[in-house]
Design an enzyme around this catalytic site. Sequence first.
Site, PDB file in Angstrom:
ATOM      1  N   ARG A 236     -71.033 -19.712  64.066  1.00  0.00           N
ATOM      2  CA  ARG A 236     -71.630 -19.818  62.740  1.00  0.00           C
ATOM      3  C   ARG A 236     -71.181 -21.133  62.118  1.00  0.00           C
ATOM      4  NH1 ARG A 236     -74.454 -16.559  64.514  1.00  0.00           N
ATOM      5  NH2 ARG A 236     -74.858 -14.401  63.849  1.00  0.00           N
ATOM      6  N   GLU A 265     -78.801 -24.798  57.258  1.00  0.00           N
ATOM      7  CA  GLU A 265     -79.841 -25.005  58.262  1.00  0.00           C
ATOM      8  C   GLU A 265     -81.222 -24.733  57.667  1.00  0.00           C
ATOM      9  OE1 GLU A 265     -77.065 -23.643  62.063  1.00  0.00           O
ATOM     10  OE2 GLU A 265     -78.714 -22.361  61.408  1.00  0.00           O
ATOM     11  N   HIS A 284     -79.589 -25.411  66.565  1.00  0.00           N
ATOM     12  CA  HIS A 284     -79.517 -23.948  66.626  1.00  0.00           C
ATOM     13  C   HIS A 284     -80.463 -23.401  67.700  1.00  0.00           C
ATOM     14  CE1 HIS A 284     -78.246 -20.318  64.021  1.00  0.00           C
ATOM     15  NE2 HIS A 284     -78.438 -19.931  65.267  1.00  0.00           N
TER      16      HIS A 284
END
Length: 317
Positions: A236, A265, A284
């Site tokens: 994370r 993000e 990601h």
Amino acid sequence: MKIVILDAYTVDQGELSWAGLETLATVEAYDRTSPEEVTTRCKNAEIVLTNKVVLDSAILNKLPRLQYIGVLATGYNVVDLEAATRQNIVVTNIPAYSTESVAQMVFCHILNIVGRTDHYANENRKGRWCRSLDFCYLDHNLFELNGKKMGIIGLGNTGMATARIATAFGMKVMAYTSKDEDDLPYGIQKANLDTIFENCDIVSLHCPLTPDTHHLVNAERIDSMKQDAIVINTGRGPLVDDEAMAEALNTNKIAAFGADVLTTEPASEDNPLLTAKNCFLTPHIAWATREARQRLINICTENVRAYLDGEPVNQVN
């Protein structure tokens, strides 16, 4: 029975199959859904599937027909679980679908950093090898993984898969975990955080984000690391203090940082890690191999099937 998928594009860009889900109910899929569109699109649906679209109490109160929410991810913080429970809405997630893919990405970052493959490939596109006076050229220190110490913070599914790969490379693995040392596989040594950060050549983050782990990697902890150490984050974003990490990289306090996640993000344009030295970011995508995404769809389908059969699985509320 109607199923609405709010943000299907995050999982499938048209190359995968939702056929199994379509045998269970009428499926209405949207690539993306803005907050203003959620209520309208979901008002006639008994089942809603979401990846990152938020379903908070205000929205759920406007959806009296809704019976089931399937989160198309492992994390389920996009759903107000208390509100869903009050309305007798079942909420499920997709656990462990991307374990091998995320562990693979950890080593994509590590191998790129220790071998500088991206750097040399880009230099050779510019003709540098062609102009070399020798059969090869070296402008970075390269090193072997064999014999190096790797610290793994969190020994769940992805942490354990990462440890397995590390031991295959001949690395000495130290893990911060709640598991008893006697229960750890051969080759994994239990250790505390200080020992790991002070002694390991590579530290990889796999723990959940909690108040205790927020900014786990901060200026003080970075100062305790070896100058040639590497940090990898596929967990994370907020596990790492972006400002502290950027400053450490730019002042050569540690060797490199590889990450697939950031605090915000999509990435904020002013995030200092975007321009920091020896910082390698992927957007990601560790979870997003074709195999993992199809696995996610398959598990989602079985979650819905189990719910319709009256025996929900992977329920989180």
